[in-house]
Motif scaffolding. Structure first.
Motif, PDB file in Angstrom:
ATOM      1  N   ILE A  34       0.941  -1.054  -0.012  1.00 45.42           N
ATOM      2  CA  ILE A  34       0.192  -0.037  -0.109  1.00 45.42           C
ATOM      3  C   ILE A  34       0.692   1.408   0.118  1.00 45.42           C
ATOM      4  O   ILE A  34       1.601   1.487   0.876  1.00 45.42           O
ATOM      5  CB  ILE A  34      -0.868  -0.021   1.086  1.00 45.42           C
ATOM      6  CG1 ILE A  34      -1.907  -1.411   1.251  1.00 45.42           C
ATOM      7  CG2 ILE A  34      -1.856   1.293   1.194  1.00 45.42           C
ATOM      8  CD1 ILE A  34      -2.682  -1.406  -0.128  1.00 45.42           C
ATOM      9  N   LYS A  36      -0.386   4.435  -0.706  1.00 37.77           N
ATOM     10  CA  LYS A  36      -1.050   5.857  -0.742  1.00 37.77           C
ATOM     11  C   LYS A  36      -0.077   6.967   0.169  1.00 37.77           C
ATOM     12  O   LYS A  36       0.783   6.269   1.015  1.00 37.77           O
ATOM     13  CB  LYS A  36      -2.533   5.543  -0.192  1.00 37.77           C
ATOM     14  CG  LYS A  36      -2.528   5.325   1.385  1.00 37.77           C
ATOM     15  CD  LYS A  36      -3.772   4.584   1.897  1.00 37.77           C
ATOM     16  CE  LYS A  36      -3.589   4.177   3.289  1.00 37.77           C
ATOM     17  NZ  LYS A  36      -4.736   3.444   3.662  1.00 37.77           N
ATOM     18  N   TYR A  40       3.340   6.586   2.189  1.00 40.60           N
ATOM     19  CA  TYR A  40       3.397   7.027   3.647  1.00 40.60           C
ATOM     20  C   TYR A  40       4.580   7.796   3.993  1.00 40.60           C
ATOM     21  O   TYR A  40       5.408   8.040   4.793  1.00 40.60           O
ATOM     22  CB  TYR A  40       3.722   5.829   4.501  1.00 40.60           C
ATOM     23  CG  TYR A  40       2.344   5.016   4.542  1.00 40.60           C
ATOM     24  CD1 TYR A  40       1.869   4.776   3.427  1.00 40.60           C
ATOM     25  CD2 TYR A  40       1.908   4.402   5.883  1.00 40.60           C
ATOM     26  CE1 TYR A  40       0.573   3.612   3.537  1.00 40.60           C
ATOM     27  CE2 TYR A  40       0.963   3.740   5.945  1.00 40.60           C
ATOM     28  CZ  TYR A  40       0.287   3.386   4.788  1.00 40.60           C
ATOM     29  OH  TYR A  40      -1.126   2.502   4.853  1.00 40.60           O
ATOM     30  N   TYR A  62      -4.911   5.192  -3.170  1.00 41.53           N
ATOM     31  CA  TYR A  62      -6.329   5.545  -2.924  1.00 41.53           C
ATOM     32  C   TYR A  62      -6.825   6.212  -4.089  1.00 41.53           C
ATOM     33  O   TYR A  62      -7.981   6.389  -4.182  1.00 41.53           O
ATOM     34  CB  TYR A  62      -5.982   6.447  -1.738  1.00 41.53           C
ATOM     35  CG  TYR A  62      -7.385   6.203  -0.727  1.00 41.53           C
ATOM     36  CD1 TYR A  62      -7.302   5.091   0.006  1.00 41.53           C
ATOM     37  CD2 TYR A  62      -8.551   6.715  -0.535  1.00 41.53           C
ATOM     38  CE1 TYR A  62      -8.158   4.344   0.664  1.00 41.53           C
ATOM     39  CE2 TYR A  62      -9.656   6.248   0.059  1.00 41.53           C
ATOM     40  CZ  TYR A  62      -9.230   5.199   1.094  1.00 41.53           C
ATOM     41  OH  TYR A  62     -10.527   4.641   1.594  1.00 41.53           O
ATOM     42  N   MET A  83      -8.144   2.060  -4.227  1.00 45.28           N
ATOM     43  CA  MET A  83      -8.937   1.788  -3.030  1.00 45.28           C
ATOM     44  C   MET A  83      -9.905   2.764  -2.768  1.00 45.28           C
ATOM     45  O   MET A  83     -10.938   2.500  -1.989  1.00 45.28           O
ATOM     46  CB  MET A  83      -8.205   1.517  -1.695  1.00 45.28           C
ATOM     47  CG  MET A  83      -7.242   0.243  -2.060  1.00 45.28           C
ATOM     48  SD  MET A  83      -6.289  -0.004  -0.490  1.00 45.28           S
ATOM     49  CE  MET A  83      -5.393   1.338   0.027  1.00 45.28           C
ATOM     50  N   ARG A 135     -17.762   3.331   6.209  1.00 38.07           N
ATOM     51  CA  ARG A 135     -16.912   4.182   5.594  1.00 38.07           C
ATOM     52  C   ARG A 135     -17.594   3.870   4.142  1.00 38.07           C
ATOM     53  O   ARG A 135     -18.577   4.298   3.746  1.00 38.07           O
ATOM     54  CB  ARG A 135     -15.513   4.157   5.668  1.00 38.07           C
ATOM     55  CG  ARG A 135     -14.774   5.050   4.867  1.00 38.07           C
ATOM     56  CD  ARG A 135     -13.148   5.269   5.428  1.00 38.07           C
ATOM     57  NE  ARG A 135     -12.718   3.917   4.977  1.00 38.07           N
ATOM     58  CZ  ARG A 135     -11.153   3.849   4.799  1.00 38.07           C
ATOM     59  NH1 ARG A 135     -10.498   4.762   5.632  1.00 38.07           N
ATOM     60  NH2 ARG A 135     -10.446   2.860   4.446  1.00 38.07           N
ATOM     61  N   HIS A 165     -12.594  -3.706   4.979  1.00 37.27           N
ATOM     62  CA  HIS A 165     -11.277  -3.129   5.683  1.00 37.27           C
ATOM     63  C   HIS A 165     -11.976  -3.023   7.192  1.00 37.27           C
ATOM     64  O   HIS A 165     -13.153  -2.537   7.496  1.00 37.27           O
ATOM     65  CB  HIS A 165     -11.087  -1.801   5.213  1.00 37.27           C
ATOM     66  CG  HIS A 165      -9.871  -1.011   5.813  1.00 37.27           C
ATOM     67  ND1 HIS A 165      -8.689  -1.611   5.854  1.00 37.27           N
ATOM     68  CD2 HIS A 165      -9.748   0.339   6.414  1.00 37.27           C
ATOM     69  CE1 HIS A 165      -7.768  -0.612   6.673  1.00 37.27           C
ATOM     70  NE2 HIS A 165      -8.305   0.365   6.735  1.00 37.27           N
ATOM     71  N   CYS A 206      -5.166  -5.133   6.599  1.00 38.96           N
ATOM     72  CA  CYS A 206      -4.312  -4.390   6.864  1.00 38.96           C
ATOM     73  C   CYS A 206      -2.867  -4.983   7.851  1.00 38.96           C
ATOM     74  O   CYS A 206      -2.900  -6.066   8.185  1.00 38.96           O
ATOM     75  CB  CYS A 206      -4.734  -2.990   7.234  1.00 38.96           C
ATOM     76  SG  CYS A 206      -5.319  -3.281   8.973  1.00 38.96           S
ATOM     77  N   SER A 207      -2.073  -4.104   8.017  1.00 38.29           N
ATOM     78  CA  SER A 207      -1.022  -4.451   8.853  1.00 38.29           C
ATOM     79  C   SER A 207      -1.548  -5.298  10.205  1.00 38.29           C
ATOM     80  O   SER A 207      -1.116  -5.967  10.316  1.00 38.29           O
ATOM     81  CB  SER A 207       0.053  -3.426   9.053  1.00 38.29           C
ATOM     82  OG  SER A 207       0.536  -3.052   7.842  1.00 38.29           O
ATOM     83  N   ARG A 222      -3.105  -6.441   2.549  1.00 38.90           N
ATOM     84  CA  ARG A 222      -2.675  -5.114   2.150  1.00 38.90           C
ATOM     85  C   ARG A 222      -2.013  -4.382   3.008  1.00 38.90           C
ATOM     86  O   ARG A 222      -2.396  -4.001   4.217  1.00 38.90           O
ATOM     87  CB  ARG A 222      -4.019  -4.515   1.620  1.00 38.90           C
ATOM     88  CG  ARG A 222      -5.100  -4.844   0.763  1.00 38.90           C
ATOM     89  CD  ARG A 222      -6.285  -3.950   0.644  1.00 38.90           C
ATOM     90  NE  ARG A 222      -6.898  -3.634   1.817  1.00 38.90           N
ATOM     91  CZ  ARG A 222      -8.006  -4.087   2.241  1.00 38.90           C
ATOM     92  NH1 ARG A 222      -8.649  -5.139   1.315  1.00 38.90           N
ATOM     93  NH2 ARG A 222      -8.540  -3.776   3.325  1.00 38.90           N
ATOM     94  N   VAL A 223      -0.632  -4.397   2.778  1.00 36.94           N
ATOM     95  CA  VAL A 223       0.225  -3.827   3.920  1.00 36.94           C
ATOM     96  C   VAL A 223       0.740  -2.531   3.773  1.00 36.94           C
ATOM     97  O   VAL A 223       1.358  -2.163   2.717  1.00 36.94           O
ATOM     98  CB  VAL A 223       1.260  -5.076   4.139  1.00 36.94           C
ATOM     99  CG1 VAL A 223       2.569  -4.413   5.329  1.00 36.94           C
ATOM    100  CG2 VAL A 223       0.914  -6.227   4.587  1.00 36.94           C
ATOM    101  N   GLY A 224       0.577  -1.750   4.631  1.00 36.04           N
ATOM    102  CA  GLY A 224       1.331  -0.254   4.402  1.00 36.04           C
ATOM    103  C   GLY A 224       2.071  -0.129   5.561  1.00 36.04           C
ATOM    104  O   GLY A 224       3.361  -0.398   5.306  1.00 36.04           O
ATOM    105  N   ILE A 225       1.790   0.427   6.841  1.00 36.39           N
ATOM    106  CA  ILE A 225       2.901   0.862   7.621  1.00 36.39           C
ATOM    107  C   ILE A 225       3.905  -0.084   7.922  1.00 36.39           C
ATOM    108  O   ILE A 225       5.086   0.453   7.993  1.00 36.39           O
ATOM    109  CB  ILE A 225       2.023   1.340   9.090  1.00 36.39           C
ATOM    110  CG1 ILE A 225       2.834   2.221   9.844  1.00 36.39           C
ATOM    111  CG2 ILE A 225       1.536   0.125   9.747  1.00 36.39           C
ATOM    112  CD1 ILE A 225       2.798   3.522   9.405  1.00 36.39           C
TER     113      ILE A 225
HETATM  114  C1  LIG Z   1      -4.466   2.203   4.276  1.00 39.99           C
HETATM  115  C2  LIG Z   1      -5.268   0.892   3.976  1.00 39.99           C
HETATM  116  C3  LIG Z   1      -4.418  -0.133   4.231  1.00 39.99           C
HETATM  117  C4  LIG Z   1      -3.103  -0.413   4.729  1.00 39.99           C
HETATM  118  O1  LIG Z   1      -3.114  -0.135   6.275  1.00 39.99           O
HETATM  119  P1  LIG Z   1      -1.752  -0.100   7.168  1.00 39.99           P
HETATM  120  O2  LIG Z   1      -2.545  -0.038   8.607  1.00 39.99           O
HETATM  121  O3  LIG Z   1      -0.936   0.978   6.847  1.00 39.99           O
HETATM  122  O4  LIG Z   1      -1.170  -1.604   6.817  1.00 39.99           O
HETATM  123  C5  LIG Z   1      -5.251  -1.215   3.737  1.00 39.99           C
HETATM  124  N1  LIG Z   1      -6.227  -1.291   3.400  1.00 39.99           N
HETATM  125  C6  LIG Z   1      -7.031   0.001   3.044  1.00 39.99           C
HETATM  126  C7  LIG Z   1      -8.506   0.001   2.598  1.00 39.99           C
HETATM  127  C8  LIG Z   1      -6.328   0.994   3.366  1.00 39.99           C
HETATM  128  O5  LIG Z   1      -7.194   2.255   3.430  1.00 39.99           O
END
Ligand SMILES: *Cc1c(COP(=O)(O)O)cnc(C)c1O
Length: 387
Positions: A34, A36, A40, A62, A83, A135, A165, A206-207, A222-225
């Motif tokens: 991820i 967006k 980060y 996003y 997303m 949301r 999510h 997510c994370s 879906r991994v962001g942080i």
């Molecule tokens: C931001 C986001 C993620 C990733 O979240 P993290 O906490 O950073 O891993 C996954 N899915 C959606 C829909 C998001 O908006």
């Protein structure tokens, strides 16, 4: 090249994090990165180039402008999913370029099919299910209608995924709510397959969900942080640490490494007499005869003003506390206790210098902001270099 401050992104730290995440998710689960919020704050273009180089081939953003940035940066073919919102021009562009997107109501689906028909293509979609976050997402009561629509327009729709999510998977405080969301999601997935639809990916984690609710990993995360080297919050780290057994290959301190370092240089060094005020107003009065360094970074660089009189930077391998209010383009730090600081010396805002380290987490504790917010505040125009 004329900038007074710069960021570096550490590739081997990223490889370390990927290894940790892959070990946690296993072979069969797809990793979607991820990116967006300008990856980060890491810089979407340099970040995706580095990630693609490390084998990542699926990115989540996003909005279409971010997807465009990825397409522009990478020559190799990767999957990209949007997303958030796509409409009008961005919908046309996404479909023409095989960029995937979330569908969270039937109107988007109808608009997408119309565009796909006009282009004689398929739109590649992920059905985003409302499970309790409130949301975006398709309501359970609309699911039948949406699925029938998808079935009736198979020539122009490729159903790539079904997703949701979770609201609050980072904390046990929300346990009941998350559990209910998991139940709702599983029911929706079952219902979708009962209509004979067979999405390639089921994804909701997510994370934090991936760590705290591993049963949510399905076949994609879906991994962001975490890929950037940060735990979603302290609780997630603590919960993980509790599970680590003695023979775990990775100890928690090595599990994740932060990619980002933020540096600048000393702009000016000066003496201030005891009793003088430093900077605007009277928030800081010299406790003694002091030496201060002026640093060419302020809140317009995303360095939050909330750290006035609280934050620290590193100079000469020592901590130098911020004195006075952080200005738009500059701030002052106390270097009375540090020998021989010269104009042009390296200043670390985030990262290491000798044995010392300044973390985003310490910012969070001092300013009451989340690591997510502090990272994404770093402006786009500060140059980023991958090392
Ligand atoms: C931001 C986001 C993620 C990733 O979240 P993290 O906490 O950073 O891993 C996954 N899915 C959606 C829909 C998001 O908006």
């Amino acid at each position: 090249m004329f900038e007074t401050t710069s960021l570096t992104i550490n590739k081997s730290a990223y490889q370390n994090n990927l290894k940790f995440i892959r070990q946690h998710i296993g072979e069969k689960v797809k990793f979607c990165s991820i990116v967006k919020g300008n990856a980060y704050g890491h810089g979407i273009a340099p970040f995706v180039a580095m990630a693609a180089d490390c084998g990542v081939d699926y990115f989540g953003v996003y909005a279409a402008d971010e997807a465009f940035e990825i397409k522009k940066t990478l020559t190799k073919n990767v999957s990209i999913m949007i997303m958030g919102m796509v409409a009008g021009e961005s919908l046309h562009w996404a479909i023409a370029n095989e960029v995937e997107f979330f569908v969270f109501d039937i109107e988007i689906l109808e608009a997408a099919v119309e565009v796909a028909q006009s282009q004689n293509k398929k739109c590649i979609i992920h059905l985003d299910i409302e499970t309790g976050m409130n949301r975006t997402g398709i309501e359970r009561s609309d699911l039948r209608k949406v699925c029938n629509y998808v079935k009736a327009h198979q020539d122009h729709i490729y159903l790539k995924g079904v997703c949701t999510h979770y609201a609050g998977s980072e904390s046990y405080v929300n346990h009941e709510r998350v559990q209910q969301q998991i139940v709702n999601f599983n029911k929706a997935v079952e219902e979708i397959s009962s209509y004979g639809l067979d999405p390639e990916y089921i994804h909701s984690a997510c994370s934090a969900a991936m760590m705290n609710y591993p049963e949510t990993m399905s076949n994609m995360v879906r991994v962001g942080i975490m890929q950037y080297g940060y735990w979603s919050n302290k609780e997630t780290l603590i919960r993980y640490s509790d599970q680590v057994t003695e023979d775990s290959i990775l100890d928690t301190s090595k599990a994740l490494s932060r990619l980002l370092e933020w540096k600048t240089t000393v702009m000016s060094v000066k003496k201030v007499e005891k009793g003088e005020f430093i900077g605007y107003g009277n928030s800081y009065q010299a406790y003694n005869d002091m030496t201060i360094a002026v640093i060419p970074v302020g809140y317009s660089y995303g360095y939050t003003r909330a750290l006035s009189n609280k934050g620290k930077v590193l100079i000469g391998g020592e901590e130098a506390p911020i004195c006075g209010i952080i200005n738009m383009n500059a701030m002052c730090v106390d270097i009375t206790h540090i020998q021989n600081v010269q104009k042009g010396d390296e200043v670390v805002l985030i990262g290491h210098q000798d044995e010392k380290v300044i973390t985003i987490a310490s910012f969070c504790e001092m300013s009451n902001l989340m690591n997510y917010e502090l990272l994404t505040r770093i402006p786009h125009n500060i140059p980023r270099t991958v090392k």
